[in-house]
Write a protein that holds these residues in place. Structure first.
Motif, mmCIF file in Angstrom:
data_model
loop_
_atom_site.group_PDB
_atom_site.id
_atom_site.type_symbol
_atom_site.label_atom_id
_atom_site.label_comp_id
_atom_site.label_asym_id
_atom_site.label_seq_id
_atom_site.Cartn_x
_atom_site.Cartn_y
_atom_site.Cartn_z
ATOM 1 N N PHE A 52 11.825 -39.455 -0.422
ATOM 2 C CA PHE A 52 11.006 -40.365 0.744
ATOM 3 C C PHE A 52 11.546 -41.579 0.909
ATOM 4 O O PHE A 52 11.818 -42.536 -0.213
ATOM 5 C CB PHE A 52 9.680 -40.391 0.184
ATOM 6 C CG PHE A 52 8.795 -39.080 0.228
ATOM 7 C CD1 PHE A 52 8.220 -38.697 1.199
ATOM 8 C CD2 PHE A 52 9.037 -38.190 -0.844
ATOM 9 C CE1 PHE A 52 7.395 -37.566 1.323
ATOM 10 C CE2 PHE A 52 8.418 -36.868 -0.857
ATOM 11 C CZ PHE A 52 7.326 -36.817 0.329
ATOM 12 N N ILE A 53 11.780 -42.098 2.157
ATOM 13 C CA ILE A 53 12.214 -43.463 2.356
ATOM 14 C C ILE A 53 11.269 -44.143 3.243
ATOM 15 O O ILE A 53 11.188 -44.048 4.481
ATOM 16 C CB ILE A 53 13.475 -43.362 3.275
ATOM 17 C CG1 ILE A 53 14.866 -42.785 2.454
ATOM 18 C CG2 ILE A 53 13.797 -44.778 3.699
ATOM 19 C CD1 ILE A 53 15.856 -42.388 2.906
ATOM 20 N N PRO A 54 9.960 -44.615 2.538
ATOM 21 C CA PRO A 54 8.911 -45.243 3.174
ATOM 22 C C PRO A 54 9.230 -46.509 4.180
ATOM 23 O O PRO A 54 10.162 -47.141 3.897
ATOM 24 C CB PRO A 54 8.220 -45.848 1.985
ATOM 25 C CG PRO A 54 8.681 -45.005 0.801
ATOM 26 C CD PRO A 54 10.000 -44.526 0.956
ATOM 27 N N HIS A 55 8.719 -46.407 5.312
ATOM 28 C CA HIS A 55 8.900 -47.276 6.044
ATOM 29 C C HIS A 55 7.723 -48.233 6.285
ATOM 30 O O HIS A 55 6.694 -47.731 6.825
ATOM 31 C CB HIS A 55 9.007 -46.683 7.499
ATOM 32 C CG HIS A 55 9.253 -47.577 8.886
ATOM 33 N ND1 HIS A 55 8.265 -48.664 9.089
ATOM 34 C CD2 HIS A 55 10.238 -47.756 9.653
ATOM 35 C CE1 HIS A 55 8.702 -49.278 10.044
ATOM 36 N NE2 HIS A 55 10.089 -48.684 10.537
ATOM 37 N N ALA A 56 7.417 -49.291 5.726
ATOM 38 C CA ALA A 56 8.568 -50.010 5.068
ATOM 39 C C ALA A 56 8.094 -51.074 3.994
ATOM 40 O O ALA A 56 6.839 -51.734 4.157
ATOM 41 C CB ALA A 56 9.453 -50.788 6.151
ATOM 42 N N PHE A 57 9.210 -51.827 3.335
ATOM 43 C CA PHE A 57 8.705 -52.634 2.426
ATOM 44 C C PHE A 57 9.107 -54.021 2.907
ATOM 45 O O PHE A 57 10.393 -54.126 3.109
ATOM 46 C CB PHE A 57 9.451 -52.684 0.932
ATOM 47 C CG PHE A 57 8.752 -51.723 0.010
ATOM 48 C CD1 PHE A 57 8.079 -50.586 0.705
ATOM 49 C CD2 PHE A 57 8.623 -51.935 -1.319
ATOM 50 C CE1 PHE A 57 7.439 -49.536 -0.289
ATOM 51 C CE2 PHE A 57 7.689 -51.000 -2.043
ATOM 52 C CZ PHE A 57 7.223 -50.054 -1.509
ATOM 53 N N TYR A 58 8.375 -54.956 3.414
ATOM 54 C CA TYR A 58 8.418 -56.128 4.272
ATOM 55 C C TYR A 58 8.952 -57.325 3.232
ATOM 56 O O TYR A 58 7.859 -57.569 2.587
ATOM 57 C CB TYR A 58 7.290 -56.642 5.216
ATOM 58 C CG TYR A 58 7.192 -55.527 6.340
ATOM 59 C CD1 TYR A 58 7.451 -55.913 7.527
ATOM 60 C CD2 TYR A 58 6.789 -54.253 5.892
ATOM 61 C CE1 TYR A 58 7.026 -55.161 8.591
ATOM 62 C CE2 TYR A 58 6.564 -53.531 6.882
ATOM 63 C CZ TYR A 58 6.704 -53.713 8.078
ATOM 64 O OH TYR A 58 6.478 -52.887 9.191
ATOM 65 N N TYR A 59 10.027 -57.892 3.396
ATOM 66 C CA TYR A 59 10.320 -58.826 2.625
ATOM 67 C C TYR A 59 9.470 -60.103 2.723
ATOM 68 O O TYR A 59 8.902 -60.666 1.907
ATOM 69 C CB TYR A 59 11.773 -59.314 2.941
ATOM 70 C CG TYR A 59 12.146 -60.740 2.052
ATOM 71 C CD1 TYR A 59 13.042 -60.760 0.898
ATOM 72 C CD2 TYR A 59 12.316 -61.844 2.930
ATOM 73 C CE1 TYR A 59 13.310 -61.887 0.421
ATOM 74 C CE2 TYR A 59 12.650 -63.120 2.116
ATOM 75 C CZ TYR A 59 13.265 -63.149 0.917
ATOM 76 O OH TYR A 59 13.720 -64.151 0.548
ATOM 77 N N SER A 60 9.239 -60.298 4.129
ATOM 78 C CA SER A 60 8.138 -61.381 4.585
ATOM 79 C C SER A 60 7.227 -60.575 5.590
ATOM 80 O O SER A 60 7.530 -59.803 6.358
ATOM 81 C CB SER A 60 8.929 -62.424 5.351
ATOM 82 O OG SER A 60 7.877 -63.423 5.856
ATOM 83 N N PHE A 61 5.764 -60.965 5.681
ATOM 84 C CA PHE A 61 4.956 -60.523 6.644
ATOM 85 C C PHE A 61 4.509 -61.604 7.492
ATOM 86 O O PHE A 61 3.430 -61.627 8.111
ATOM 87 C CB PHE A 61 3.760 -59.882 5.873
ATOM 88 C CG PHE A 61 3.286 -58.632 6.453
ATOM 89 C CD1 PHE A 61 3.897 -57.706 7.131
ATOM 90 C CD2 PHE A 61 1.934 -58.476 6.649
ATOM 91 C CE1 PHE A 61 3.589 -56.289 7.624
ATOM 92 C CE2 PHE A 61 1.356 -57.195 7.092
ATOM 93 C CZ PHE A 61 2.172 -56.311 7.594
ATOM 94 N N GLU A 64 21.549 -30.561 -0.935
ATOM 95 C CA GLU A 64 20.778 -30.943 -2.016
ATOM 96 C C GLU A 64 19.417 -31.561 -1.604
ATOM 97 O O GLU A 64 18.286 -31.342 -2.374
ATOM 98 C CB GLU A 64 21.343 -31.655 -3.091
ATOM 99 C CG GLU A 64 22.726 -30.971 -3.854
ATOM 100 C CD GLU A 64 23.193 -31.868 -4.855
ATOM 101 O OE1 GLU A 64 22.585 -33.116 -4.830
ATOM 102 O OE2 GLU A 64 24.409 -31.722 -5.334
ATOM 103 N N ARG A 65 19.358 -32.445 -0.661
ATOM 104 C CA ARG A 65 18.288 -33.229 -0.315
ATOM 105 C C ARG A 65 18.061 -33.237 1.122
ATOM 106 O O ARG A 65 18.774 -32.946 1.990
ATOM 107 C CB ARG A 65 18.483 -34.722 -0.839
ATOM 108 C CG ARG A 65 18.957 -34.818 -2.042
ATOM 109 C CD ARG A 65 18.103 -34.363 -3.239
ATOM 110 N NE ARG A 65 16.905 -35.258 -3.272
ATOM 111 C CZ ARG A 65 16.541 -36.301 -4.195
ATOM 112 N NH1 ARG A 65 17.784 -36.773 -4.899
ATOM 113 N NH2 ARG A 65 15.530 -36.914 -4.218
ATOM 114 N N VAL A 66 16.578 -33.490 1.263
ATOM 115 C CA VAL A 66 16.148 -33.591 2.695
ATOM 116 C C VAL A 66 15.482 -34.792 2.515
ATOM 117 O O VAL A 66 14.298 -35.056 1.972
ATOM 118 C CB VAL A 66 15.244 -32.708 3.255
ATOM 119 C CG1 VAL A 66 14.903 -32.869 4.604
ATOM 120 C CG2 VAL A 66 15.944 -31.100 3.055
ATOM 121 N N ILE A 67 15.920 -35.783 3.497
ATOM 122 C CA ILE A 67 15.353 -37.225 3.502
ATOM 123 C C ILE A 67 14.373 -37.384 4.674
ATOM 124 O O ILE A 67 14.544 -36.842 5.673
ATOM 125 C CB ILE A 67 16.336 -38.220 3.455
ATOM 126 C CG1 ILE A 67 17.130 -38.570 4.896
ATOM 127 C CG2 ILE A 67 17.537 -38.263 2.197
ATOM 128 C CD1 ILE A 67 17.810 -39.699 5.215
#
Length: 736
Positions: free
Chosen positions: A447-456, A413-416
């Motif tokens: 879409f799996i964006p790289h990335a959401f950073y908890y801390s920067f 069904e999906r292509v990630i």
């Protein structure tokens, strides 16, 4: 109400539901990023960040332990944080994916597993060479191969060699010189000799993070240890499996890890020289490989190791092809099938990606990428660094198309896609949108964006940026982009592509040509042509899928039409072979039937000559003669039964771009005409690419300008009965 009216009403309801979803896509279609848990994890901050993501249109998260995390991976405190995040996502109907590693690549728990169990460290075969030429200057050969730490000598083999048509070939039955190591050896004949020292080597420390050793993915016991240590602890979250927690993400495993993917040298990590290498070339290996290989294949691999680097004088091809088939099978069954089975037993999906492009790299790190991707519930791919490639260097297409083709042919069904990472802090939203458009055009629908950073904080800024999250200047506007990605994914997952063309994977030809005369060839002609054809067919708006021999064996021939891969799946009437030189005998016989029953087969640049067993195989030649005759003529369509064959030469053509001319020829052989035609009023023809998707009784045409130039066009329907409707991606509007 008659059946026709019932079907029409159902189609209308489906369309209305799709339009509602298009206005506000469900979480399953929205971006579901890597969330880098990379600092001290506190519940107020975790909740705050989840709420921020939710308000910005994010549909879910991959809970990814990453550099800088203050909590030990899989500790009670870490598992408590995962459960807290899961519950907070559940409140908001967001999706959660677990991540099976501390940092990456998957397989070692940040090096913990392979430090505790050194017997499970990856090994590789290292082959170094000396040559003996009988002449007055060289009376003997000193077998002074150096010993290095963690390298075990398997054998020293002396092969009689012969030069033929500029290529060194090895004779069978080498002389075993292991007992002469360190001394001088003089042959008893006047033939040239190639002497190979073969070593079983432990992979270098530091090849993964935390000074870890990578896992032996060819060893099923090693993988089971990884499952026990990394997957079993997730069972504390079992009440959420199959609902909020959808599955587990595995990241960049391989049968040879990154040094084997990027090159052929053995990496030796050293503080004073991080780029240091050992002499020779490396291949996939595992503890106890010789015994296991002989048990499964019926012969001793050790005396035939020279066949991995050289072709054999007797024409035998079985060792090289069987070696890659064997390591692929061990890796697919030992790692991917084992983890998939664990996931299925626990009601979870198995997703992730490996190392993907080019085909040469696939062969080195995965064996056969198609067979790997078939194990994922959602086929996956990585799309790091910005850009969509160029006409001269179309490096972006093969990786995504391989995953999309497995999804299409194997009914997934999906292509990630792990998207946008390693693109730098200056990566603009305009660049993101172009890359996202291209990924979706090629088949990505999650879409799996790289990335959401908890801390920067601190060094975290250098961990393959950019950040997609609140630290970025575009964050206040992210909702619009999340909606955009959601609509791309929605239509990509809802519509069905209906291509007519198959492009046969050159993987077996690449196996054959990636080492010749003892030298590596990282750019085999078939690999390069495969990539160029992929680009040129897009430019001609010819949709296509890749197909592997293993998939063809499972396909059904449809009389008068072509080939189909499952149930009511798409039918392919045209198959293209890009400089395919090596083909299995049974596939050649199947292609004869394919053509006779109505398919069209096109050989580009070469006609297969060698089988998986034999150089210039007469049985294969018989099938090719039935298809193309004794003297194939360039660009001449040959009628056979209900179908056709065509040989397209690439030599001595008075054309600027013969591949583009080939694609024009292919376009004329298609049975279906485009639903829409247009006339450009501004821009070049190849600036605009199109793709058709079917939803019920409707056809969706995706148009994409992938150039830097403005494009204007005038659209027109082929038949007046078609009603053209435009759906805008950036706003909830429709135009007729």
């Amino acid at each position: 109400m008659n059946n026709v009216n019932v079907q029409a009403e159902i189609a209308h309801k489906d369309l209305m539901q799709l339009k509602q979803q298009f206005e506000n896509p469900d979480a399953t279609y929205r971006p579901q990023p890597f969330w880098f848990l990379n600092h001290e994890l506190t519940k107020p901050e975790l909740e705050s960040q989840i709420q921020s993501m939710y308000e910005a249109g994010v549909g879910g998260v991959v809970l990814h332990a990453r550099h800088g995390m203050q909590t030990s991976y899989l500790s009670p405190a870490f598992m408590e944080a995962l459960e807290f995040c899961t519950l907070e996502c559940k409140k908001r109907n967001m999706v959660v994916w677990l991540y099976d590693e501390d940092n990456w690549p998957s397989g070692t728990l940040g090096g913990k597993l392979t430090r505790q169990h050194p017997e499970y460290r990856m090994r590789y075969l290292r082959v170094e060479e000396q040559r003996y030429m009988h002449d007055a200057q060289q009376q003997g050969l000193k077998l002074d191969f150096a010993r290095y730490d963690h390298n075990e000598l398997i054998a020293i083999l002396a092969y009689r060699a012969a030069m033929q048509d500029g290529e060194w070939l090895l004779c069978d039955e080498p002389e075993d010189l292991t007992h002469v190591w360190g001394r001088e050896w003089t042959p008893t004949t006047e033939d040239p000799y190639i002497v190979l020292a073969c070593w079983s080597c432990e992979i270098a420390e530091g090849i993964t993070f935390a000074n870890g050793y990578y896992l032996d993915t060819l060893n099923p016991e090693a993988v089971q240890a990884f499952i026990r240590m990394s997957y079993d602890p997730f069972q504390s979250l079992q009440e959420h499996f199959g609902t909020t927690i959808q599955g587990v993400f595995t990241d960049e495993p391989g049968l040879m890890i990154h040094d084997g993917f990027f090159g052929v040298e053995a990496i030796r990590t050293a503080v004073h020289d991080v780029g240091a290498t050992l002499p020779g070339m490396v291949f996939a290996w595992t503890e106890g490989m010789a015994e296991r290989y002989q048990q499964e294949n019926g012969y001793d691999l050790i005396p035939r190791l020279g066949a991995l680097l050289y072709n054999m004088a007797d024409g035998s091809r079985s060792t090289k092809q069987q070696y890659y088939d064997t390591i692929t099978r061990w890796y697919v069954e030992g790692y991917h099938l084992a983890i998939r089975s664990w996931c299925e037993r626990h009601g979870l999906l198995y997703i992730g990606h490996t190392l993907e492009e080019p085909v040469w790299g696939q062969a080195r790190s995965q064996g056969n990428q198609t067979r790997v991707l078939q194990q994922f519930h959602y086929a996956g791919v990585d799309y790091l660094t910005p850009g969509i490639g160029t006409k001269e260097n179309p490096h972006r297409i093969v990786s995504v198309k391989t995953a999309a083709s497995v999804a299409q042919l194997n009914s997934k069904e999906r292509v990630i896609c792990e998207s946008f990472g390693a693109s730098g802090h200056g990566y603009s939203m305009r660049e993101r949108r172009l890359d996202a458009n291209f990924m979706a055009f090629l088949g990505v629908n999650l879409f799996i964006p790289h990335a959401f950073y908890y801390s920067f904080a601190g060094y975290r800024k250098t961990d393959f940026p950019p950040t997609e999250f609140k630290h970025a200047p575009h964050w206040p506007h992210y909702r619009a982009f999340a909606d955009y990605l959601g609509r791309l994914s929605l239509l990509g997952a809802s519509g069905k592509r209906t291509p007519e063309v198959l492009l046969l994977s050159p993987i077996h030809t690449v196996y054959e040509n990636m080492f010749v005369s003892g030298q590596s060839n990282k750019h085999p002609a078939s690999d390069a042509l495969f990539s160029l054809l992929s680009d040129r067919m897009l430019r001609r708006s010819i949709d296509y899928d890749y197909v592997d021999e293993s998939q063809l064996r499972e396909a059904s021939l449809m009389d008068g039409e072509g080939v189909r891969f499952y149930g009511d799946g798409n039918i392919y009437s045209v198959m293209i072979m890009p400089e395919i030189e090596v083909m299995s005998r049974d596939i050649a016989a199947q292609l004869v039937s394919y053509v006779k029953q109505g398919g069209t087969l096109i050989a580009v640049g070469a006609i297969p000559r060698h089988s998986e067993c034999l150089h210039h195989d007469p049985e294969l030649a018989k099938h090719m003669h039935a298809l193309f005759g004794s003297t194939p003529q360039h660009n001449e369509l040959r009628s056979i039964g209900k179908g056709y064959t065509l040989f397209y030469s690439l030599e001595n053509l008075p054309l600027v771009d013969p591949i583009d001319s080939l694609c024009e020829r292919v376009s004329g052989l298609l049975r279906k005409s485009p639903v829409l035609r247009w006339k450009l009023t501004e821009g070049q023809h190849e600036d605009l690419i199109s793709l058709e998707r079917v939803f019920g009784d409707r056809v969706y045409v995706w148009l994409m300008n992938w150039s830097e130039n403005p494009v204007s066009m005038k659209l027109g329907a082929i038949e007046a009965k078609y009603r053209i409707e435009e759906w805008a991606w950036k706003a909830e509007k429709y135009a007729s």
